[in-house]
Design a protein around this motif. Structure first.
Motif, PDB file in Angstrom:
ATOM      1  N   UNK A  20       0.900  -1.209  -0.159  1.00  0.00           N
ATOM      2  CA  UNK A  20       0.149  -0.228   0.036  1.00  0.00           C
ATOM      3  C   UNK A  20       0.757   1.449  -0.074  1.00  0.00           C
ATOM      4  N   UNK A  21       0.338   2.204  -0.797  1.00  0.00           N
ATOM      5  CA  UNK A  21       0.927   3.616  -0.827  1.00  0.00           C
ATOM      6  C   UNK A  21       0.202   4.602  -0.180  1.00  0.00           C
ATOM      7  N   UNK A  22       0.641   5.583   0.415  1.00  0.00           N
ATOM      8  CA  UNK A  22       0.189   6.894   0.704  1.00  0.00           C
ATOM      9  C   UNK A  22       0.495   8.135   0.337  1.00  0.00           C
ATOM     10  N   UNK A  23       0.292   8.774  -0.530  1.00  0.00           N
ATOM     11  CA  UNK A  23       0.780   9.987  -1.252  1.00  0.00           C
ATOM     12  C   UNK A  23       0.440  11.065  -0.314  1.00  0.00           C
ATOM     13  N   UNK A  28       5.222  20.403   3.940  1.00  0.00           N
ATOM     14  CA  UNK A  28       6.431  19.877   3.786  1.00  0.00           C
ATOM     15  C   UNK A  28       6.890  18.614   4.463  1.00  0.00           C
ATOM     16  N   UNK A  29       6.814  17.660   3.795  1.00  0.00           N
ATOM     17  CA  UNK A  29       6.891  16.337   4.422  1.00  0.00           C
ATOM     18  C   UNK A  29       8.025  16.049   5.091  1.00  0.00           C
ATOM     19  N   UNK A  30       7.948  15.685   6.367  1.00  0.00           N
ATOM     20  CA  UNK A  30       8.929  15.381   7.167  1.00  0.00           C
ATOM     21  C   UNK A  30       8.699  14.225   8.273  1.00  0.00           C
ATOM     22  N   UNK A  31       9.392  13.795   8.898  1.00  0.00           N
ATOM     23  CA  UNK A  31       9.223  12.759   9.837  1.00  0.00           C
ATOM     24  C   UNK A  31       8.341  12.892  10.910  1.00  0.00           C
ATOM     25  N   UNK A  32       7.202  13.480  10.850  1.00  0.00           N
ATOM     26  CA  UNK A  32       6.078  13.431  11.573  1.00  0.00           C
ATOM     27  C   UNK A  32       5.612  11.938  11.796  1.00  0.00           C
ATOM     28  N   UNK A  33       4.676  11.597  12.966  1.00  0.00           N
ATOM     29  CA  UNK A  33       4.167  10.459  13.266  1.00  0.00           C
ATOM     30  C   UNK A  33       3.325  10.109  11.885  1.00  0.00           C
ATOM     31  N   UNK A  34       3.456   8.974  11.472  1.00  0.00           N
ATOM     32  CA  UNK A  34       2.446   8.387  10.488  1.00  0.00           C
ATOM     33  C   UNK A  34       2.077   6.870  10.731  1.00  0.00           C
ATOM     34  N   UNK A  35       0.617   6.618  10.169  1.00  0.00           N
ATOM     35  CA  UNK A  35       0.239   5.274  10.643  1.00  0.00           C
ATOM     36  C   UNK A  35      -0.717   4.877   9.635  1.00  0.00           C
ATOM     37  N   UNK A  36      -0.607   3.320   9.887  1.00  0.00           N
ATOM     38  CA  UNK A  36      -1.575   2.906   9.004  1.00  0.00           C
ATOM     39  C   UNK A  36      -2.657   2.071   9.887  1.00  0.00           C
ATOM     40  N   UNK A  37      -3.966   2.332   9.467  1.00  0.00           N
ATOM     41  CA  UNK A  37      -5.008   1.618  10.150  1.00  0.00           C
ATOM     42  C   UNK A  37      -5.921   0.756   9.413  1.00  0.00           C
ATOM     43  N   UNK A  73      10.846  10.255   2.103  1.00  0.00           N
ATOM     44  CA  UNK A  73      10.812  11.289   2.229  1.00  0.00           C
ATOM     45  C   UNK A  73      10.966  12.064   0.936  1.00  0.00           C
ATOM     46  N   UNK A  74      11.548  11.535  -0.033  1.00  0.00           N
ATOM     47  CA  UNK A  74      11.705  12.304  -1.420  1.00  0.00           C
ATOM     48  C   UNK A  74      10.648  12.480  -2.335  1.00  0.00           C
ATOM     49  N   UNK A  75       9.876  11.370  -1.903  1.00  0.00           N
ATOM     50  CA  UNK A  75       8.720  10.959  -2.725  1.00  0.00           C
ATOM     51  C   UNK A  75       7.528  11.303  -2.018  1.00  0.00           C
ATOM     52  N   UNK A  76       7.409  11.890  -0.725  1.00  0.00           N
ATOM     53  CA  UNK A  76       6.467  12.171   0.324  1.00  0.00           C
ATOM     54  C   UNK A  76       5.336  11.269   0.178  1.00  0.00           C
ATOM     55  N   UNK A  77       5.970   9.684   0.302  1.00  0.00           N
ATOM     56  CA  UNK A  77       4.882   8.746   0.424  1.00  0.00           C
ATOM     57  C   UNK A  77       5.273   7.830   1.408  1.00  0.00           C
ATOM     58  N   UNK A  78       4.256   7.399   2.141  1.00  0.00           N
ATOM     59  CA  UNK A  78       4.226   6.180   3.091  1.00  0.00           C
ATOM     60  C   UNK A  78       3.854   4.944   2.603  1.00  0.00           C
ATOM     61  N   UNK A  79       4.466   3.709   2.905  1.00  0.00           N
ATOM     62  CA  UNK A  79       4.194   2.474   2.349  1.00  0.00           C
ATOM     63  C   UNK A  79       3.814   1.693   3.521  1.00  0.00           C
ATOM     64  N   UNK A  80       3.103   0.361   3.053  1.00  0.00           N
ATOM     65  CA  UNK A  80       2.893  -0.537   4.171  1.00  0.00           C
ATOM     66  C   UNK A  80       3.011  -2.020   3.200  1.00  0.00           C
ATOM     67  N   UNK A  81       4.149  -2.481   3.312  1.00  0.00           N
ATOM     68  CA  UNK A  81       4.392  -3.857   2.812  1.00  0.00           C
ATOM     69  C   UNK A  81       3.721  -4.904   3.456  1.00  0.00           C
TER      70      UNK A  81
END
Length: 124
Positions: A20-23, A28-37, A73-81
């Motif tokens: 899964x991807x989350x754009x 400005x994307x940075x390492x704030x907390x993110x999650x999958x539910x 970070x470069x793609x501003x994308x979160x993933x879930x493998x």
């Protein structure tokens, strides 16, 4: 305005994999907390995996060793493998984001912004 757009869901047989991807946009994307539910029909939303600004991760017991959260970070994308998928993984999956600094929480109340979700269906 923060926008989160999930993709990558689909139908897969038990034992299969999906990523899964989350754009992320609107800041400005940075390492704030993110999650999958995820939320299955008739069940409460549950935290699956989270990552904090230092890259520390946190997983629900039900997915440990099978799922992996990461971010580009470069793609501003979160993933879930998601590997070794099981029928009980069937649900709508959501990504979530917060500007609060702190922990990789699996509590939905920690997060401020949510995507619309992507459906995952695992058949036996």
């Amino acid at each position: 305005q923060v926008q989160l757009v999930e993709s990558g869901g689909g139908s897969v047989e038990s034992g299969g994999s999906l990523r899964l991807s989350c754009a992320v946009s609107g800041y400005t994307y940075s390492f704030y907390s993110m999650a999958w539910f995820r939320q299955a029909p008739g069940k409460e939303r549950e935290g699956v995996a989270a990552i904090d600004m230092d890259g520390r991760t946190n997983y629900a017991d039900s997915v440990k060793g099978r799922f992996s959260i990461s971010q580009d970070n470069a793609k501003n994308t979160l993933y879930l493998q998601m590997d070794s998928l099981k029928p009980e993984d069937t649900a709508m999956y959501y990504c979530a984001q917060t500007f609060k600094v702190g922990i990789a929480s699996l509590r939905s109340g920690w997060y401020d912004n949510w995507g619309q979700g992507t459906q995952v269906a695992v058949s036996s």
